[in-house]
Design an enzyme around this catalytic site. Structure first.
Site, PDB file in Angstrom:
ATOM      1  N   TRP A 166     104.741  90.005  74.136  1.00  0.00           N
ATOM      2  CA  TRP A 166     106.009  89.551  74.726  1.00  0.00           C
ATOM      3  C   TRP A 166     105.808  88.521  75.834  1.00  0.00           C
ATOM      4  O   TRP A 166     106.753  87.850  76.227  1.00  0.00           O
ATOM      5  CB  TRP A 166     106.799  90.751  75.291  1.00  0.00           C
ATOM      6  CG  TRP A 166     106.007  91.624  76.231  1.00  0.00           C
ATOM      7  CD1 TRP A 166     105.371  92.797  75.904  1.00  0.00           C
ATOM      8  CD2 TRP A 166     105.737  91.396  77.613  1.00  0.00           C
ATOM      9  NE1 TRP A 166     104.722  93.299  77.015  1.00  0.00           N
ATOM     10  CE2 TRP A 166     104.937  92.462  78.083  1.00  0.00           C
ATOM     11  CE3 TRP A 166     106.101  90.395  78.527  1.00  0.00           C
ATOM     12  CZ2 TRP A 166     104.492  92.561  79.406  1.00  0.00           C
ATOM     13  CZ3 TRP A 166     105.650  90.481  79.839  1.00  0.00           C
ATOM     14  CH2 TRP A 166     104.859  91.560  80.266  1.00  0.00           C
ATOM     15  N   ASN A 167     104.582  88.379  76.358  1.00  0.00           N
ATOM     16  CA  ASN A 167     104.440  87.594  77.598  1.00  0.00           C
ATOM     17  C   ASN A 167     104.500  86.078  77.379  1.00  0.00           C
ATOM     18  O   ASN A 167     104.957  85.342  78.246  1.00  0.00           O
ATOM     19  CB  ASN A 167     103.170  87.998  78.362  1.00  0.00           C
ATOM     20  CG  ASN A 167     101.903  87.791  77.579  1.00  0.00           C
ATOM     21  OD1 ASN A 167     101.930  87.671  76.356  1.00  0.00           O
ATOM     22  ND2 ASN A 167     100.778  87.758  78.267  1.00  0.00           N
ATOM     23  N   LYS A 190     104.707  89.814  63.222  1.00  0.00           N
ATOM     24  CA  LYS A 190     105.434  90.922  63.883  1.00  0.00           C
ATOM     25  C   LYS A 190     105.502  90.580  65.366  1.00  0.00           C
ATOM     26  O   LYS A 190     104.545  90.794  66.099  1.00  0.00           O
ATOM     27  CB  LYS A 190     104.671  92.224  63.642  1.00  0.00           C
ATOM     28  CG  LYS A 190     105.517  93.473  63.662  1.00  0.00           C
ATOM     29  CD  LYS A 190     106.212  93.772  64.975  1.00  0.00           C
ATOM     30  CE  LYS A 190     105.288  94.332  66.029  1.00  0.00           C
ATOM     31  NZ  LYS A 190     105.921  94.438  67.366  1.00  0.00           N
ATOM     32  N   PRO A 191     106.648  90.021  65.817  1.00  0.00           N
ATOM     33  CA  PRO A 191     106.759  89.701  67.248  1.00  0.00           C
ATOM     34  C   PRO A 191     107.012  90.971  68.056  1.00  0.00           C
ATOM     35  O   PRO A 191     107.489  91.970  67.516  1.00  0.00           O
ATOM     36  CB  PRO A 191     107.975  88.776  67.305  1.00  0.00           C
ATOM     37  CG  PRO A 191     108.800  89.126  66.113  1.00  0.00           C
ATOM     38  CD  PRO A 191     107.880  89.684  65.061  1.00  0.00           C
ATOM     39  N   ALA A 192     106.705  90.912  69.343  1.00  0.00           N
ATOM     40  CA  ALA A 192     106.980  92.055  70.229  1.00  0.00           C
ATOM     41  C   ALA A 192     108.464  92.387  70.174  1.00  0.00           C
ATOM     42  O   ALA A 192     109.304  91.479  70.163  1.00  0.00           O
ATOM     43  CB  ALA A 192     106.579  91.696  71.650  1.00  0.00           C
ATOM     44  N   GLY A 244      97.227  91.816  72.517  1.00  0.00           N
ATOM     45  CA  GLY A 244      97.861  92.961  73.164  1.00  0.00           C
ATOM     46  C   GLY A 244      96.822  93.833  73.838  1.00  0.00           C
ATOM     47  O   GLY A 244      95.734  93.358  74.197  1.00  0.00           O
ATOM     48  N   SER A 245      97.134  95.098  73.955  1.00  0.00           N
ATOM     49  CA  SER A 245      96.259  95.981  74.737  1.00  0.00           C
ATOM     50  C   SER A 245      95.000  96.369  73.960  1.00  0.00           C
ATOM     51  O   SER A 245      94.981  96.374  72.726  1.00  0.00           O
ATOM     52  CB  SER A 245      97.017  97.254  75.109  1.00  0.00           C
ATOM     53  OG  SER A 245      97.183  98.038  73.946  1.00  0.00           O
ATOM     54  N   ARG A 294     100.898  82.624  87.589  1.00  0.00           N
ATOM     55  CA  ARG A 294     101.369  82.017  86.327  1.00  0.00           C
ATOM     56  C   ARG A 294     101.982  83.141  85.485  1.00  0.00           C
ATOM     57  O   ARG A 294     101.382  84.215  85.344  1.00  0.00           O
ATOM     58  CB  ARG A 294     100.169  81.385  85.612  1.00  0.00           C
ATOM     59  CG  ARG A 294     100.465  80.906  84.211  1.00  0.00           C
ATOM     60  CD  ARG A 294      99.281  80.113  83.663  1.00  0.00           C
ATOM     61  NE  ARG A 294      99.485  79.734  82.291  1.00  0.00           N
ATOM     62  CZ  ARG A 294      98.806  80.249  81.263  1.00  0.00           C
ATOM     63  NH1 ARG A 294      97.857  81.152  81.455  1.00  0.00           N
ATOM     64  NH2 ARG A 294      99.048  79.856  80.033  1.00  0.00           N
ATOM     65  N   CYS A 300      97.007  88.119  80.296  1.00  0.00           N
ATOM     66  CA  CYS A 300      95.711  88.813  80.230  1.00  0.00           C
ATOM     67  C   CYS A 300      94.624  87.988  80.928  1.00  0.00           C
ATOM     68  O   CYS A 300      93.537  88.499  81.176  1.00  0.00           O
ATOM     69  CB  CYS A 300      95.351  89.148  78.797  1.00  0.00           C
ATOM     70  SG  CYS A 300      95.501  87.776  77.698  1.00  0.00           S
ATOM     71  N   GLU A 397      94.405  96.749  84.553  1.00  0.00           N
ATOM     72  CA  GLU A 397      94.978  95.415  84.365  1.00  0.00           C
ATOM     73  C   GLU A 397      96.386  95.457  84.974  1.00  0.00           C
ATOM     74  O   GLU A 397      97.261  96.169  84.478  1.00  0.00           O
ATOM     75  CB  GLU A 397      95.034  95.075  82.881  1.00  0.00           C
ATOM     76  CG  GLU A 397      95.502  93.667  82.636  1.00  0.00           C
ATOM     77  CD  GLU A 397      95.409  93.249  81.172  1.00  0.00           C
ATOM     78  OE1 GLU A 397      95.461  94.111  80.293  1.00  0.00           O
ATOM     79  OE2 GLU A 397      95.292  92.031  80.933  1.00  0.00           O
ATOM     80  N   GLU A 474      90.773  82.014  69.516  1.00  0.00           N
ATOM     81  CA  GLU A 474      92.006  81.336  69.104  1.00  0.00           C
ATOM     82  C   GLU A 474      92.063  79.970  69.750  1.00  0.00           C
ATOM     83  O   GLU A 474      91.517  79.773  70.846  1.00  0.00           O
ATOM     84  CB  GLU A 474      93.226  82.131  69.576  1.00  0.00           C
ATOM     85  CG  GLU A 474      93.390  83.434  68.854  1.00  0.00           C
ATOM     86  CD  GLU A 474      94.785  84.004  69.043  1.00  0.00           C
ATOM     87  OE1 GLU A 474      95.194  84.204  70.187  1.00  0.00           O
ATOM     88  OE2 GLU A 474      95.457  84.216  68.027  1.00  0.00           O
TER      89      GLU A 474
HETATM   90  C1  SIN Z   1      97.881  85.746  77.339  1.00  0.00           C
HETATM   91  O1  SIN Z   1      98.074  86.099  78.481  1.00  0.00           O
HETATM   92  O2  SIN Z   1      97.985  86.568  76.412  1.00  0.00           O
HETATM   93  C2  SIN Z   1      97.548  84.335  76.963  1.00  0.00           C
HETATM   94  C3  SIN Z   1      97.522  83.407  78.089  1.00  0.00           C
HETATM   95  C4  SIN Z   1      97.163  81.981  77.740  1.00  0.00           C
HETATM   96  O3  SIN Z   1      97.109  81.555  76.597  1.00  0.00           O
HETATM   97  O4  SIN Z   1      96.898  81.256  78.694  1.00  0.00           O
END
Ligand code: SIN
Length: 496
Positions: A166-167, A190-192, A244-245, A294, A300, A397, A474
């Site tokens: 979702w972030n 599958k979106p959040a 995700g987690s 940010r 993450c 986290e 990625e």
């Molecule tokens: C994330 O927090 O899941 C990705 C952050 C990013 O691409 O900078």
């Protein structure tokens, strides 16, 4: 602590255009067999803004059948055609940046300026993979003892299951969808459930750009676990990419192992940010604010533990706290807002408990620390100094706007503490000594190191972590290969 005013009132034309942007999304292109729905709420007001279909496992399997069929045809298209469609998608995404940014802010909460930043960042993945789609994907080698020539090629892996968080509802979708499309795969996304709207809007734009109607299937649902286990048990899924987690990632990895499915896992982090005595103070303060705030710290790669060397620590804490005190908290659509709401009430409760626990362990609360009353899920920009290693906030986290600062004396101590976590996603180093910068970066257990800056992410960089932070990469060329399989042809040659 006095809770400062927050910006709740939003100029109504902006608010209305955000509602109109949300209302313009087609919530269900393919139909749900059950007519079930769920509510999506604006985290700034807690108001219901949309009710997308709550798809069942059977709906998901039907979506997989469509994506798989479309993927087989798409894989036979030329690389040039796939590239052209992605270029067109990039142009349309940018053309619709106002609409997309408003949808992001409405459903996820981040300040509008940051939502515009995400639209550009997300669209850049589409442009990057439009370009990568054309790069050569094979090579030619000689058998070292003669008698044959080996040709390698890369083929699309097949249909991918893409599970997004979702972030960053737009960037995490395009970072997965664009490389899949570029190489010729279909995808079930599958979106959040907290933020499905941006993904639906993006998928519509892809179709307008020429992506076949069925190639990308967005399955909105509250039954994520049932859906993913059913899809992963289906032999048509050949790849799963999850952000995700670490807990959920481990479950998916178990299922992937059982069915031998290739995975990319972008999991949790506990990023250390190291500031050495020889750092440029202003640069370190600014970099730390960006690395912390940010996306409201809901990332993450956010700086989770800020470790500062004793000689610069007092000046750093003073400068950093002053800078954090300038943050304007409020509805992301509000004038001048630089920190939006957090995603839900569970997060607010977690932050309050982390602050209380740190203070109980002896940390000094320098700024913030509270959740304003009233509608919406808000938490103040917070600074804790002298955070003991044993407090929960140093081990967890945080995923929110709380800076946890502690101090160190030597480089060896800094490294030892930075690496004393099961995670290894991002880390940050601030020093003006180039030897130290590279030595420390080499010795940090992390997939990504920001040197003298608070942002590591870039479309050209292989985003990903080590240890419990995940597997695979990625973005960049490496991110493309995640959707391909290598094969080779061993061609007999006449003896010379
Ligand atoms: C994330 O927090 O899941 C990705 C952050 C990013 O691409 O900078």
């Amino acid at each position: 602590m006095i809770v400062r005013e927050i910006v709740r009132d939003v100029e109504s034309p902006l608010s209305e255009s955000a509602d109109a942007a949300v209302a313009s999304i087609t919530l269900d292109r393919q139909g749900s067999a059950t007519n079930a729905i769920f509510e999506v709420r604006d985290p700034a007001s807690e108001r219901v803004i949309a009710t997308p279909p709550d798809h069942s496992v059977d709906d998901g399997l039907a979506a997989l059948a469509r994506a798989d069929r479309a993927g087989r045809a798409w894989a036979r298209e030329t690389a040039r055609r796939r590239s052209d469609v992605l270029h067109h998608a990039y142009d349309l995404l940018i053309e619709q940046k106002d609409r997309l940014a408003r949808i992001i802010t409405r459903e996820m909460g981040k300040p509008l300026a940051e939502a515009y930043g995400e639209v550009q960042y997300a669209s850049d993945y589409v442009r990057w993979y439009a370009e990568e789609a054309l790069r050569p994907a094979g090579n030619f080698r000689e058998n070292p003892v003669g008698g044959s020539t080996i040709l390698t090629s890369r083929a699309p892996i097949g249909t991918a299951l893409l599970i997004t968080p979702w972030n960053f509802p737009m960037a995490m979708a395009t970072r997965k969808i664009a490389p899949a499309i570029a190489v010729g795969c279909g995808a079930v996304v599958k979106p959040a459930e907290l933020t499905p709207l941006t993904t639906l809007a993006v998928a519509e734009i892809f179709v307008r750009a020429g992506v076949p109607e069925d190639l990308i299937q967005i399955v909105t649902t509250t039954r994520a676990a049932d859906l993913s286990s059913a899809l992963m048990a289906d032999p048509r899924i050949r790849k799963v990419s999850f952000t995700g987690s670490t807990g959920v990632g481990s479950i998916l990895l178990g299922q992937a192992a059982q069915h031998v499915i290739k995975t990319s896992m972008e999991l949790g982090g506990n990023a250390p940010l190291l500031v050495f005595d020889d750092a440029d103070l202003e640069r370190a303060v600014e970099g730390a604010v960006v690395a912390k705030l940010r996306n409201g710290g809901q990332s993450c790669v956010a700086a989770n533990r800020i470790l500062v060397q004793s000689g610069i620590a007092d000046a750093f804490v003073e400068g950093f706290t002053e800078r954090m005190s300038r943050v304007v908290l409020g509805n992301g659509l509000g004038e001048g807002v630089t920190l939006g709401p957090v995603i839900d009430d569970r997060a607010v409760r977690k932050f309050s408990s982390l602050v209380d626990d740190a203070v109980a362990h002896g940390a000094e609360l320098r700024l913030g620390g509270s959740a304003p009353d009233g509608a919406g899920h808000f938490f103040e920009a917070t600074v804790l100094d002298r955070v003991p290693e044993a407090s929960e906030i140093a081990l967890t986290e945080i995923f929110g706007p709380i800076a946890a600062i502690s101090r160190f004396d030597t480089e060896a101590e800094a490294l030892e503490r930075a690496n004393s976590t099961p995670f290894g996603l991002a880390s940050y180093v601030f020093t003006e000594n180039i030897d130290r910068a590279f030595d420390v970066a080499d010795r940090l257990d992390a997939g990504m190191v920001g040197i003298n800056q608070g942002i590591v992410s870039n479309v050209a960089a292989p985003f990903g972590g080590v240890k419990a932070s995940g597997l695979g990469r990625e973005g960049s060329g490496e991110g493309l290969e995640e959707y391909q399989e290598i094969r080779f042809y061993n061609l007999a040659r006449r003896a010379r």
